[in-house]
Design a protein around this motif. Sequence first.
Motif, PDB file in Angstrom:
ATOM      1  N   UNK A 107     -27.755  -1.012  35.889  1.00 50.25           N
ATOM      2  CA  UNK A 107     -28.059   0.405  35.895  1.00 50.25           C
ATOM      3  C   UNK A 107     -28.232   0.840  37.349  1.00 50.25           C
ATOM      4  N   UNK A 108     -27.564   1.923  37.745  1.00 48.59           N
ATOM      5  CA  UNK A 108     -27.747   2.468  39.090  1.00 48.59           C
ATOM      6  C   UNK A 108     -29.103   3.175  39.101  1.00 48.59           C
ATOM      7  N   UNK A 109     -30.063   2.573  39.799  1.00 49.10           N
ATOM      8  CA  UNK A 109     -31.435   3.101  39.818  1.00 49.10           C
ATOM      9  C   UNK A 109     -31.605   4.235  40.816  1.00 49.10           C
ATOM     10  N   UNK A 110     -30.842   4.170  41.920  1.00 47.24           N
ATOM     11  CA  UNK A 110     -31.008   5.192  42.943  1.00 47.24           C
ATOM     12  C   UNK A 110     -29.772   5.198  43.843  1.00 47.24           C
ATOM     13  N   UNK A 153     -25.785   4.137  49.855  1.00 48.35           N
ATOM     14  CA  UNK A 153     -26.256   2.868  49.315  1.00 48.35           C
ATOM     15  C   UNK A 153     -26.606   3.050  47.836  1.00 48.35           C
ATOM     16  N   UNK A 154     -26.153   2.104  47.032  1.00 51.47           N
ATOM     17  CA  UNK A 154     -26.486   2.095  45.611  1.00 51.47           C
ATOM     18  C   UNK A 154     -27.566   1.049  45.371  1.00 51.47           C
ATOM     19  N   UNK A 194     -21.781   1.782  48.793  1.00 53.53           N
ATOM     20  CA  UNK A 194     -20.882   2.349  47.789  1.00 53.53           C
ATOM     21  C   UNK A 194     -19.414   2.131  48.134  1.00 53.53           C
ATOM     22  N   UNK A 195     -19.121   1.795  49.402  1.00 56.83           N
ATOM     23  CA  UNK A 195     -17.751   1.497  49.820  1.00 56.83           C
ATOM     24  C   UNK A 195     -17.358   0.044  49.528  1.00 56.83           C
ATOM     25  N   UNK A 196     -18.326  -0.776  49.104  1.00 52.11           N
ATOM     26  CA  UNK A 196     -18.031  -2.172  48.757  1.00 52.11           C
ATOM     27  C   UNK A 196     -17.196  -2.198  47.480  1.00 52.11           C
ATOM     28  N   UNK A 253     -28.396   6.484  37.275  1.00 52.74           N
ATOM     29  CA  UNK A 253     -28.470   6.250  35.838  1.00 52.74           C
ATOM     30  C   UNK A 253     -27.191   5.677  35.243  1.00 52.74           C
ATOM     31  N   UNK A 254     -26.113   5.614  36.045  1.00 48.96           N
ATOM     32  CA  UNK A 254     -24.844   5.058  35.545  1.00 48.96           C
ATOM     33  C   UNK A 254     -25.068   3.638  35.044  1.00 48.96           C
TER      34      UNK A 254
END
Length: 181
Positions: free
Chosen positions: A109-112, A2-3, A23-25, A91-92
Motif C-alpha cells: 500500500x502506498x502510505x505516503x 518519494x513513495x 518514483x522514477x525507480x 492509498x494505491x
Amino acid sequence: MILKIKMVSDEVDGFLREFEIDSEATFLDLCKVILESCGYPDDQMTSFYICNEEWERGEQITREDMGTSSADMDIYVMADVRLNEFLEDKGQKMEFVFDPFSERSFFLNVRDIITGKDLNRAEVKRMRGDAPIHIAELGAAAPIAHKVTPISDDEDELFSASGFDDEDIGPEGFEISQAPY
C-alpha cells in the motif's frame, strides 16, 4: 518524488516491511528490495498486480515477458516500467506474488508520497517480524527414511510374467458398471 510503501503478509502475524523508493525507480528495483528485505533468493518469476480498493487484481507487471498473453493485452515487464507509471496516488494498492507456484503474495500500500525529494536507491525504513517461508525452503525438509523389505523368492514369482495366468486377467475378474450417460 518519494513513495513510502508498506508491505504485509496474510501468512505471518506481525510481519511488516516499510520502504522508501524514488518514483522514477522501476518495479524491478522494488522487487529486489522486497526480496532482499525478506532474505529470499532472486530466482522466481515474481509479479506485481495493481489492485483496486477491494484488492481485486488489475494490470500485471511480470519479471519477464513469457509471450503467453493474447495480442490485445499489454505486457508490462518490471525492468521497463517505472513506479510512477502506475503508482500516482496515496492509498494505491498492489499485490506482489513471490511464490508463483502456490500464488503466495505480499500486500503493498502506498502510505505516503513526498514531493520535491529524490532518492538514489530504495531503503527499508522499518522491518518487523519474520518473512513467510520462501518456496525454496518449503521442500527443504529432510527426506523420510523408508524401510525397504526385500521380496522373497516366492513373492518374486508372483510378480514375474510367468506368475500370471491369462484367465486370471479379464473382464470377468472386474466389476464394470454401465456409465450413467
